[in-house]
Write a protein that holds these residues in place. Structure first.
Motif, PDB file in Angstrom:
ATOM      1  N   TYR A 282      -3.993   9.256  14.229  1.00  0.00           N
ATOM      2  CA  TYR A 282      -4.023   8.380  13.058  1.00  0.00           C
ATOM      3  C   TYR A 282      -2.603   7.941  12.690  1.00  0.00           C
ATOM      4  N   ALA A 283      -1.678   8.914  12.671  1.00  0.00           N
ATOM      5  CA  ALA A 283      -0.288   8.581  12.337  1.00  0.00           C
ATOM      6  C   ALA A 283       0.291   7.590  13.342  1.00  0.00           C
ATOM      7  N   ALA A 284      -0.028   7.771  14.624  1.00  0.00           N
ATOM      8  CA  ALA A 284       0.492   6.860  15.652  1.00  0.00           C
ATOM      9  C   ALA A 284      -0.075   5.460  15.479  1.00  0.00           C
ATOM     10  N   GLU A 285      -1.352   5.373  15.155  1.00  0.00           N
ATOM     11  CA  GLU A 285      -1.967   4.051  14.972  1.00  0.00           C
ATOM     12  C   GLU A 285      -1.408   3.338  13.748  1.00  0.00           C
ATOM     13  N   CYS A 286      -0.884   4.108  12.794  1.00  0.00           N
ATOM     14  CA  CYS A 286      -0.237   3.520  11.614  1.00  0.00           C
ATOM     15  C   CYS A 286       1.228   3.199  11.876  1.00  0.00           C
ATOM     16  N   ARG A 287       1.660   3.367  13.120  1.00  0.00           N
ATOM     17  CA  ARG A 287       3.036   3.050  13.525  1.00  0.00           C
ATOM     18  C   ARG A 287       4.042   3.780  12.635  1.00  0.00           C
ATOM     19  N   VAL A 288       3.802   5.079  12.470  1.00  0.00           N
ATOM     20  CA  VAL A 288       4.624   5.887  11.583  1.00  0.00           C
ATOM     21  C   VAL A 288       6.054   5.979  12.118  1.00  0.00           C
ATOM     22  N   GLU A 289       7.027   6.092  11.215  1.00  0.00           N
ATOM     23  CA  GLU A 289       8.435   6.191  11.608  1.00  0.00           C
ATOM     24  C   GLU A 289       8.972   7.615  11.479  1.00  0.00           C
TER      25      GLU A 289
ATOM     26  N   ARG B 292       0.690   0.238   8.075  1.00  0.00           N
ATOM     27  CA  ARG B 292       2.004   0.778   8.413  1.00  0.00           C
ATOM     28  C   ARG B 292       2.369   1.937   7.500  1.00  0.00           C
ATOM     29  N   LEU B 293       2.921   3.004   8.102  1.00  0.00           N
ATOM     30  CA  LEU B 293       3.369   4.167   7.344  1.00  0.00           C
ATOM     31  C   LEU B 293       4.834   4.424   7.631  1.00  0.00           C
ATOM     32  N   ASP B 294       5.590   4.731   6.564  1.00  0.00           N
ATOM     33  CA  ASP B 294       6.970   5.167   6.754  1.00  0.00           C
ATOM     34  C   ASP B 294       7.012   6.636   7.171  1.00  0.00           C
ATOM     35  N   ARG B 295       6.142   7.458   6.524  1.00  0.00           N
ATOM     36  CA  ARG B 295       6.214   8.904   6.751  1.00  0.00           C
ATOM     37  C   ARG B 295       4.804   9.500   6.750  1.00  0.00           C
ATOM     38  N   PHE B 296       4.591  10.435   7.682  1.00  0.00           N
ATOM     39  CA  PHE B 296       3.339  11.187   7.731  1.00  0.00           C
ATOM     40  C   PHE B 296       3.689  12.660   7.857  1.00  0.00           C
ATOM     41  N   SER B 297       3.229  13.464   6.891  1.00  0.00           N
ATOM     42  CA  SER B 297       3.531  14.898   6.875  1.00  0.00           C
ATOM     43  C   SER B 297       2.225  15.678   6.864  1.00  0.00           C
TER      44      SER B 297
ATOM     45  N   HIS C 279       0.839  -1.189   0.000  1.00  0.00           N
ATOM     46  CA  HIS C 279       0.000   0.000   0.000  1.00  0.00           C
ATOM     47  C   HIS C 279       0.881   1.249   0.000  1.00  0.00           C
ATOM     48  N   ARG C 280       0.257   2.405  -0.077  1.00  0.00           N
ATOM     49  CA  ARG C 280       0.995   3.667  -0.043  1.00  0.00           C
ATOM     50  C   ARG C 280       1.629   3.839   1.334  1.00  0.00           C
ATOM     51  N   SER C 281       2.947   4.040   1.372  1.00  0.00           N
ATOM     52  CA  SER C 281       3.665   4.070   2.650  1.00  0.00           C
ATOM     53  C   SER C 281       3.925   5.479   3.154  1.00  0.00           C
ATOM     54  N   SER C 282       3.532   6.484   2.392  1.00  0.00           N
ATOM     55  CA  SER C 282       3.755   7.865   2.797  1.00  0.00           C
ATOM     56  C   SER C 282       2.477   8.664   2.588  1.00  0.00           C
ATOM     57  N   VAL C 283       2.093   9.429   3.595  1.00  0.00           N
ATOM     58  CA  VAL C 283       0.902  10.270   3.514  1.00  0.00           C
ATOM     59  C   VAL C 283       1.320  11.715   3.748  1.00  0.00           C
TER      60      VAL C 283
ATOM     61  N   ARG D 172       0.209   9.470  22.076  1.00  0.00           N
ATOM     62  CA  ARG D 172       0.254   8.680  23.312  1.00  0.00           C
ATOM     63  C   ARG D 172       1.129   7.447  23.152  1.00  0.00           C
ATOM     64  N   SER D 173       1.098   6.864  21.963  1.00  0.00           N
ATOM     65  CA  SER D 173       1.889   5.663  21.724  1.00  0.00           C
ATOM     66  C   SER D 173       2.266   5.596  20.253  1.00  0.00           C
ATOM     67  N   SER D 174       3.537   5.510  19.979  1.00  0.00           N
ATOM     68  CA  SER D 174       4.029   5.353  18.611  1.00  0.00           C
ATOM     69  C   SER D 174       5.385   4.661  18.710  1.00  0.00           C
ATOM     70  N   PRO D 175       5.399   3.353  18.871  1.00  0.00           N
ATOM     71  CA  PRO D 175       6.634   2.632  19.221  1.00  0.00           C
ATOM     72  C   PRO D 175       7.709   2.671  18.150  1.00  0.00           C
ATOM     73  N   LEU D 176       7.352   2.934  16.888  1.00  0.00           N
ATOM     74  CA  LEU D 176       8.349   2.917  15.822  1.00  0.00           C
ATOM     75  C   LEU D 176       8.787   4.310  15.397  1.00  0.00           C
ATOM     76  N   LEU D 177       8.254   5.364  16.033  1.00  0.00           N
ATOM     77  CA  LEU D 177       8.619   6.727  15.650  1.00  0.00           C
ATOM     78  C   LEU D 177      10.116   6.940  15.821  1.00  0.00           C
ATOM     79  N   ALA D 178      10.812   7.272  14.704  1.00  0.00           N
ATOM     80  CA  ALA D 178      12.273   7.424  14.730  1.00  0.00           C
ATOM     81  C   ALA D 178      12.714   8.864  14.505  1.00  0.00           C
ATOM     82  N   ARG D 179      11.909   9.659  13.772  1.00  0.00           N
ATOM     83  CA  ARG D 179      12.288  11.038  13.457  1.00  0.00           C
ATOM     84  C   ARG D 179      11.068  11.934  13.625  1.00  0.00           C
ATOM     85  N   LEU D 180      11.235  13.015  14.388  1.00  0.00           N
ATOM     86  CA  LEU D 180      10.166  13.984  14.621  1.00  0.00           C
ATOM     87  C   LEU D 180      10.637  15.359  14.178  1.00  0.00           C
ATOM     88  N   SER D 181       9.835  16.011  13.330  1.00  0.00           N
ATOM     89  CA  SER D 181      10.179  17.334  12.813  1.00  0.00           C
ATOM     90  C   SER D 181       8.988  18.262  13.002  1.00  0.00           C
ATOM     91  N   LEU D 182       9.191  19.374  13.728  1.00  0.00           N
ATOM     92  CA  LEU D 182       8.141  20.369  13.966  1.00  0.00           C
ATOM     93  C   LEU D 182       8.631  21.724  13.479  1.00  0.00           C
TER      94      LEU D 182
END
Length: 496
Positions: free
Chosen positions: A129-136, A105-110, A78-82, A157-167
């Motif tokens: 939504y991004a957290a439930e998709c286990r976004v990285e 599963r999502l690799d990236r959510f922007s 499926h599409r891995s980036s939203v 609240r929970s995103s166990p695979l989140l590796a990079r956060l950009s704000l």
């Protein structure tokens, strides 16, 4: 009894030999089987393998061979980036309903917010939504001042695979953390033009025990933050950037001994930093908004640096910080060498000259003489873009003094000078480099206009040296920047 012992030992030895022989036979049979290389597997199987890897590791498999180069991009069926760009004309509820379902599963959510209609509760729904998709990789940005002031970012609240956060251009509030789980996979946090309180920032870092990169740029820390007293930074930290952040921020990282990269731009007096004494930096960027000239200021700046800089390979330093290379003097003791004098491993040096007067040229001489950068290979010099009065420079040339004879630039291969305007002080600097760098292969002068070499007031020996270097092809003149020759720290936070 002895005979029984020998017999038992012989039997044990025979059994051992039989086991070894059996393994040898099995080994020979295994060696006879044809080798199965992972690259020979069908794409579907290799994509299935990649789904078990974090995004960063999946991308790294691209170096294995041509067959693996872009395979990671299609590891999900499926599409891995939203990527969502909310504008004022968009219906927010329709945008939420249009998110791909069922959640996968999502690799990236922007999420880019270009409207003032979005509320923090609606923003939370996108993030959940991004957290439930286990976004990285998660990126959130606002592009209107109203949205930036109104919206508050909350970590999922929970995103166990989140590796990079950009704000970017958003507030980080006092988040609700009851029941929140640590983000063990989160290694990179980039906060650009973010408003945050001490409590919010401290809680964010407490939830990131394995953080390796922290990038703060243009952040509003107007609430006084004493990082050494209230905020415990992860010991895993490797790279820290703090550029043009407002507010009283006291950077003290005694508990991050593995720090390797530090980039700082701002006021050392309003926001001083104290790096771990045991840190072994590989690259360092220092750009100060005001000069640290003066014995007390130089000593304070020297105390803020690690004890051993011999492993430093890349250094960017501005003219306001160059006095830090001056020997430390004391009324009751002999002068001591500053920590910047131990740059044996330096390979690249970038000088950001916010001013270029005679005193600044003298600072360059003192720096090169004190630091003894014998292994220096690349030198980049950014001269001021704004034009300064040549007569003021001419009147103060006596401040430069004699060129130090001890400076050793034998390994210098490339020099690039930006904003070269053919002023006398600049010509003197270039001729000095030509004399001190016998192995120089290329000296690139980027000038707004290619002016004649006959500059009034310049010594004939300097002009002759420049003309010979230009005739030999060592000096190259250009009106535009050469993108092929860029420094390691190519991002300059202050306009020079």
């Amino acid at each position: 009894m002895a005979t029984d012992f020998v017999a038992a030992a012989a039997a044990a030895g025979g059994a051992k030999r039989r086991r070894v022989d059996a393994r040898g036979v099995q080994g020979e049979e295994a060696a006879a089987l044809p080798a199965v290389h992972i690259s020979s597997l069908p794409d579907e199987l290799r994509q299935r393998i990649l789904t078990h890897l974090p995004l960063k590791e999946a991308i790294r498999t691209g170096v294995l061979s041509l067959e693996w180069r872009d395979l990671w991009k299609s590891r999900w069926s499926h599409r891995s980036s939203v990527e969502i760009h909310l504008r004022s004309r968009n219906d927010l509820q329709k945008e939420l309903d249009a998110l791909p379902r069922p959640r996968r599963r999502l690799d990236r959510f922007s999420l880019i917010v270009d409207t003032c209609k979005l509320r923090s509760t609606e923003l939370r729904r996108f993030l959940d939504y991004a957290a439930e998709c286990r976004v990285e990789v998660l990126h959130v940005e606002t592009r209107t001042s109203t949205a930036a002031e109104k919206l508050n970012f909350h970590l999922p609240r929970s995103s166990p695979l989140l590796a990079r956060l950009s704000l970017r251009r958003i507030s980080v509030s006092k988040m609700y953390y009851k029941g929140a789980q640590p983000f063990h996979a989160l290694e990179v946090i980039r906060l650009h033009f973010v408003s945050m309180s001490e409590a919010a920032f401290g809680k964010m870092l407490l939830l990131c025990p394995n953080l390796r990169t922290l990038d703060l740029r243009g952040c509003d820390c107007s609430c006084s933050i004493n990082w050494s007293r209230f905020i415990l930074l992860p010991a895993s930290m490797r790279s820290v950037t703090c550029a043009e952040c407002d507010g009283a921020v006291n950077l003290k990282w005694a508990n991050v001994p593995r720090l390797q990269s530090f980039l700082y731009s701002g006021s050392f007096f309003d926001a001083p930093f104290v790096l771990p004494g045991v840190a072994t930096l590989s690259d360092l960027y220092i750009c100060l908004s005001s000069s640290i000239s003066g014995c007390f200021n130089i000593k304070e700046f020297d105390k803020s640096l690690p004890n051993d800089l011999s492993g430093l390979t890349v250094l960017t330093i501005c003219s306001n910080a160059l006095p830090a290379a001056s020997p430390l003097s004391d009324d009751e003791a002999t002068p001591q060498l500053p920590k910047l004098s131990n740059l044996q491993g330096l390979r690249e040096l970038q000088l950001l000259m916010l001013k270029m007067m005679a005193a600044n040229l003298a600072d360059i001489y003192v720096f090169l003489n004190t630091c003894q950068c014998a292994n220096l290979e690349r030198l980049f010099i950014h001269l001021p873009k704004s034009d300064y009065e040549p007569m003021e420079v001419e009147a103060s040339l006596d401040e430069v003094g004699e060129e130090p004879l001890e400076i050793n630039l034998d390994n210098l291969k490339i020099v690039k000078v930006m904003n070269f305007k053919w002023h006398r002080i600049e010509v003197q600097l270039v001729s000095f480099l030509l004399r001190k760098a016998p192995s120089l292969n290329k000296l690139l002068l980027v000038s707004p206009s290619v002016a004649p070499l006959d500059v009034a007031g310049v010594q004939d020996s300097d002009l002759l040296l420049l003309k010979e270097a230009q005739a030999d092809g060592k000096i190259m003149l250009s009106e535009s920047d050469d993108s092929a020759t860029q420094p390691y720290h190519s991002e300059v936070f202050i306009e020079v």
